[in-house]
Design a protein around this motif. Structure first.
Motif, PDB file in Angstrom:
ATOM      1  N   PHE A 159      -4.626   0.550  26.542  1.00 32.53           N
ATOM      2  CA  PHE A 159      -5.076  -0.593  27.324  1.00 32.53           C
ATOM      3  C   PHE A 159      -6.035  -0.126  28.410  1.00 32.53           C
ATOM      4  O   PHE A 159      -5.774   0.862  29.093  1.00 32.53           O
ATOM      5  N   GLU A 160      -7.140  -0.859  28.549  1.00 30.73           N
ATOM      6  CA  GLU A 160      -8.169  -0.516  29.525  1.00 30.73           C
ATOM      7  C   GLU A 160      -7.671  -0.712  30.945  1.00 30.73           C
ATOM      8  O   GLU A 160      -6.707  -1.450  31.191  1.00 30.73           O
ATOM      9  N   ASP A 161      -8.384  -0.103  31.892  1.00 33.26           N
ATOM     10  CA  ASP A 161      -8.090  -0.277  33.311  1.00 33.26           C
ATOM     11  C   ASP A 161      -7.999  -1.758  33.658  1.00 33.26           C
ATOM     12  O   ASP A 161      -8.738  -2.580  33.104  1.00 33.26           O
ATOM     13  N   ASN A 162      -7.104  -2.083  34.594  1.00 34.83           N
ATOM     14  CA  ASN A 162      -6.980  -3.423  35.179  1.00 34.83           C
ATOM     15  C   ASN A 162      -6.649  -4.520  34.175  1.00 34.83           C
ATOM     16  O   ASN A 162      -6.995  -5.676  34.384  1.00 34.83           O
ATOM     17  N   SER A 163      -5.965  -4.166  33.110  1.00 35.41           N
ATOM     18  CA  SER A 163      -5.543  -5.161  32.118  1.00 35.41           C
ATOM     19  C   SER A 163      -4.227  -5.806  32.552  1.00 35.41           C
ATOM     20  O   SER A 163      -3.349  -5.139  33.087  1.00 35.41           O
ATOM     21  N   VAL A 164      -4.098  -7.107  32.286  1.00 39.30           N
ATOM     22  CA  VAL A 164      -2.823  -7.803  32.423  1.00 39.30           C
ATOM     23  C   VAL A 164      -2.279  -7.920  31.008  1.00 39.30           C
ATOM     24  O   VAL A 164      -2.911  -8.523  30.128  1.00 39.30           O
ATOM     25  N   ILE A 165      -1.100  -7.340  30.782  1.00 31.18           N
ATOM     26  CA  ILE A 165      -0.558  -7.132  29.444  1.00 31.18           C
ATOM     27  C   ILE A 165       0.773  -7.871  29.340  1.00 31.18           C
ATOM     28  O   ILE A 165       1.669  -7.649  30.154  1.00 31.18           O
TER      29      ILE A 165
END
Length: 179
Positions: A161-167
Motif C-alpha cells: 500500500f502506498e504512502d498515506n493510504s486509508v485501507i
C-alpha cells in the motif's frame, strides 16, 4: 536470545515477549505497550504478545510506538516505523503458522523435533512511519504499509500500500489517499 529496549519504555500491564535463540527483538525509545484490560478502553482480549519464533527472525519496533493488546509474531521479520499506533487486539503475523497443503501439515504435525519451520510460509512485514492500525485488524505476511497509512478497524490486510493510504475491509483495499 536478544531483546533490546531503549529509554522511556512504558509498560501498562505485563506483556509476553519471547524470542528463539539467535532471534532479535528491538524496541525503540518512548514506546508504550499496554497489556492490562483497562489500559485501553476498546477492550483488550489479551496481553500484548511479541514473539520472534525462528532463529534468524527479527522484530524492530521504532521510536514512539504505541501497542495495545496486540500480537506481533515473526518467523522472518517485522519492521514497525516510528510514531506508529497499533490499536487494541491487532494481529501482525508474518507467517501462516502451518503449511496450507495437508501433506506438509501432516509432516509438520508428525515431526518429533519441534516442527520444521521451513515448511511454514513466511514473508517479512514492513509498516512505515506515522501509521495507525485500527483495533481488531490483521496484518498478514508480506504486507508493506507506506508512511502515514491508516488501517480501519477489523481490516484484513495483505499486499503493498502506498504512502498515506486509508485501507479498509476484508480483503483490505485503499479507499482514499490522505494529503
Amino acid at each position: 536470545m536478544k531483546v533490546n529496549y531503549s529509554k522511556g519504555l512504558l509498560l501498562k500491564g505485563v506483556p509476553v515477549i519471547f524470542n528463539k535463540k539467535g532471534a532479535n527483538i528491538s524496541i525503540g525509545e518512548n514506546c508504550t505497550i499496554k497489556s492490562s484490560f483497562l489500559s485501553n478502553l476498546v477492550g483488550l482480549y489479551s496481553r500484548t504478545i511479541i514473539v520472534a519464533r525462528a532463529p534468524a527472525a527479527y522484530i524492530y519496533i521504532g521510536k514512539n510506538v504505541g501497542i495495545s493488546g496486540a500480537t506481533i509474531y515473526a518467523r522472518k521479520g517485522i519492521i514497525i516505523g516510528d510514531n506508529t499506533a497499533i490499536g487494541g487486539n491487532v494481529k501482525i503475523l508474518d507467517n501462516d503458522f502451518h503449511p496450507i497443503e495437508f501433506e506438509e501439515r501432516n509432516k509438520l504435525l508428525n515431526d518429533k523435533n519441534g516442527g520444521n519451520s521451513d515448511l511454514v510460509p513466511a514473508k517479512e512485514i514492513k509498516i512505515g512511519r506515522n501509521c495507525f492500525i485500527g483495533c481488531n485488524s490483521i496484518i498478514l505476511k508480506g504486507t508493506v504499509l507506506g508512511e502515514g497509512c491508516v488501517v480501519g478497524a477489523g481490516a484484513v490486510v495483505s499486499g503493498k500500500f502506498e504512502d498515506n493510504s486509508v485501507i479498509v475491509g476484508n480483503p483490505a483495499k485503499t479507499i482514499r489517499k490522505l494529503k
